[in-house]
Design an enzyme around this catalytic site. Structure first.
Site, PDB file in Angstrom:
ATOM      1  N   GLU A   1     -24.114  35.051 -57.048  1.00  0.00           N
ATOM      2  CA  GLU A   1     -24.528  34.498 -58.324  1.00  0.00           C
ATOM      3  C   GLU A   1     -23.596  33.372 -58.780  1.00  0.00           C
ATOM      4  OE1 GLU A   1     -25.147  39.052 -58.725  1.00  0.00           O
ATOM      5  OE2 GLU A   1     -24.008  37.629 -57.474  1.00  0.00           O
TER       6      GLU A   1
ATOM      7  N   ALA B   1      -3.999  54.420 -27.219  1.00  0.00           N
ATOM      8  CA  ALA B   1      -3.812  53.882 -25.864  1.00  0.00           C
ATOM      9  C   ALA B   1      -2.570  54.547 -25.277  1.00  0.00           C
ATOM     10  CB  ALA B   1      -3.631  52.365 -25.913  1.00  0.00           C
TER      11      ALA B   1
ATOM     12  N   SER C   1       6.205  49.656 -26.157  1.00  0.00           N
ATOM     13  CA  SER C   1       4.813  50.040 -25.869  1.00  0.00           C
ATOM     14  C   SER C   1       3.945  48.882 -25.424  1.00  0.00           C
ATOM     15  CB  SER C   1       4.189  50.672 -27.122  1.00  0.00           C
ATOM     16  OG  SER C   1       4.164  49.739 -28.196  1.00  0.00           O
TER      17      SER C   1
ATOM     18  N   TRP D   1       2.797  46.181 -22.662  1.00  0.00           N
ATOM     19  CA  TRP D   1       1.531  46.786 -23.073  1.00  0.00           C
ATOM     20  C   TRP D   1       1.249  47.945 -22.134  1.00  0.00           C
ATOM     21  CZ3 TRP D   1      -0.425  45.292 -27.558  1.00  0.00           C
ATOM     22  CH2 TRP D   1      -0.122  44.015 -28.030  1.00  0.00           C
TER      23      TRP D   1
ATOM     24  N   LEU E   1      -2.953  44.013 -36.867  1.00  0.00           N
ATOM     25  CA  LEU E   1      -4.131  44.826 -37.204  1.00  0.00           C
ATOM     26  C   LEU E   1      -5.330  43.953 -37.556  1.00  0.00           C
ATOM     27  CD1 LEU E   1      -2.493  47.687 -39.319  1.00  0.00           C
ATOM     28  CD2 LEU E   1      -2.859  47.576 -36.848  1.00  0.00           C
TER      29      LEU E   1
ATOM     30  N   GLY F   1       0.639  55.954 -35.739  1.00  0.00           N
ATOM     31  CA  GLY F   1       1.043  56.614 -34.504  1.00  0.00           C
ATOM     32  C   GLY F   1       0.663  58.079 -34.400  1.00  0.00           C
TER      33      GLY F   1
ATOM     34  N   THR G   1       0.440  60.309 -37.590  1.00  0.00           N
ATOM     35  CA  THR G   1      -0.718  59.958 -38.419  1.00  0.00           C
ATOM     36  C   THR G   1      -2.000  60.472 -37.798  1.00  0.00           C
ATOM     37  OG1 THR G   1       0.413  57.976 -39.217  1.00  0.00           O
ATOM     38  CG2 THR G   1      -1.973  58.051 -39.485  1.00  0.00           C
TER      39      THR G   1
END
Length: 362
Positions: A55, A157, A171, A173, A207, A295, A298
């Protein structure tokens, strides 16, 4: 104006709404057309999450020609402050004479308020024009509001032995580029992506979808508000929500709020009822589909809270080992195998050199 003309202009509004695509999620797709004396004087649509509503864009295009005009919109104009001011106020200020809407907003906190406000200010309101087409356009938004809880996905992963990092925390990859590409696409299909603050501290993760589609809202559980101000999740590429319990610095709270970060305070974290509470709070923000990326603590809290609907576990053909290396699911664990969560509708797929196991829980 005859019904066939109402449908003619509403079709235009619906066509405009579709232009918003995935960029507006988790908000609904909305289009608007303003007509004065049988001529279209303004068009607009909701272009991206956090941006001006349809609008407002249409009124801006119409300018002074909006006075005395009829405004066609695919969804009830909002009458509340969110990321933008109420659309009802803009419509009233512009002097619009009549509003034709396809449907009321299905959100119970909003439904009817916009129409009521406009009617009270002397603006004629007609609803239900091409209602089914409008509901179909925003089927996902409508269906999400019917649910009592968000749809929750867990992604992890790991190596073949279930490690998500070496004992040093390294980590990058574990899985290959094709798996990471898959995850970036998955992120573009959800409303929000959730991690604990330790993941932010360790990985300084963005993220985002890395150009594979829209970026989800970034959600961080950070009890003491330890997140560094230079963290990439605060870079403005996507909206960020932080749940915290106690702030170690009031100045930090003010700084984050000035940067547009949404802060939500909760009393106790990591309890089952509180994870469910977090999801209810996210639903109030129109975040209905949540991807949890860790991680381990969580993910464990989410699983123990029985809020998870499906999992995506990626296994790389690597063995990391180590008693101190973190696993994908930490927490207290179970006492007997019969207490283990069993996946349903399990599918196994090779992605590059990795193996993806996908299954449903609820």
């Amino acid at each position: 104006m005859k019904p066939d003309k109402d449908q003619f202009y509403m079709k235009q509004a619906l066509s405009l709404a579709r232009k918003g695509g995935a960029r507006v999620a988790p908000n609904p797709l909305v289009g608007c057309v303003i007509v004065q004396d049988g001529r279209t004087v303004g068009k607009g649509y909701h272009e991206y999450f956090g941006g001006p509503h349809a609008e407002v864009n249409a009124l801006k295009a119409a300018g002074v020609r909006a006075k005395g005009a009829t405004l066609y919109v695919t969804l009830e104009p909002c009458d509340h402050w969110g990321k933008t001011p109420p659309c009802t106020e803009a419509i009233i200020k512009a002097g619009v004479k009549k509003v034709v809407a396809a449907m009321a907003d299905p959100n119970p906190r909003i439904a009817g308020r916009g129409f009521k406000k406009l009617s009270q200010r002397g603006i004629e309101v007609l609803t239900g024009v091409m209602k089914q087409e409008a509901r179909s356009l925003n089927k996902r938004y409508v269906e999400a509001l019917k649910n009592t809880k968000s749809h929750v996905i867990v992604k992890a992963a790991m190596s073949l032995d279930g490690k998500i990092a070496a004992k040093t925390g390294d980590s990058k990859w574990i899985t290959g580029p094709k798996s990471r590409h898959f995850v970036h696409k998955l992120r573009s299909q959800v409303d929000g992506i959730l991690v604990g603050v330790n993941t932010v501290l360790k990985d300084d993760c963005e993220l985002t979808s890395h150009g594979q589609g829209k970026n989800p809202v970034r959600i961080v559980i950070d009890p003491q508000l330890r997140i560094p101000l230079k963290s990439r999740v605060l870079d403005g590429q996507a909206p960020t929500v932080i749940f915290y319990q106690h702030a170690l610095s009031i100045q930090k709270v003010k700084t984050l709020e000035k940067r547009g970060i949404r802060l939500a305070r909760v009393l106790i974290l990591n309890k089952q009822k509180n994870f469910k509470y977090l999801l209810k709070e996210l639903a109030k923000m129109s975040i209905y589909k949540v991807l949890i990326e860790g991680g381990g603590e969580t993910i464990a809290a989410a699983l123990e809270s029985a809020v998870v609907d499906e999992v995506f576990f990626f296994y790389s053909p690597k063995i990391i080992g180590g008693r101190d290396a973190k696993t994908a699911v930490e927490g207290a664990g179970i006492n007997k195998i019969q207490q283990a969560l069993a996946l349903k509708n399990v599918a196994v797929k090779q992605i590059g050199n990795d193996i993806l196991v996908h299954g449903k829980i609820n």
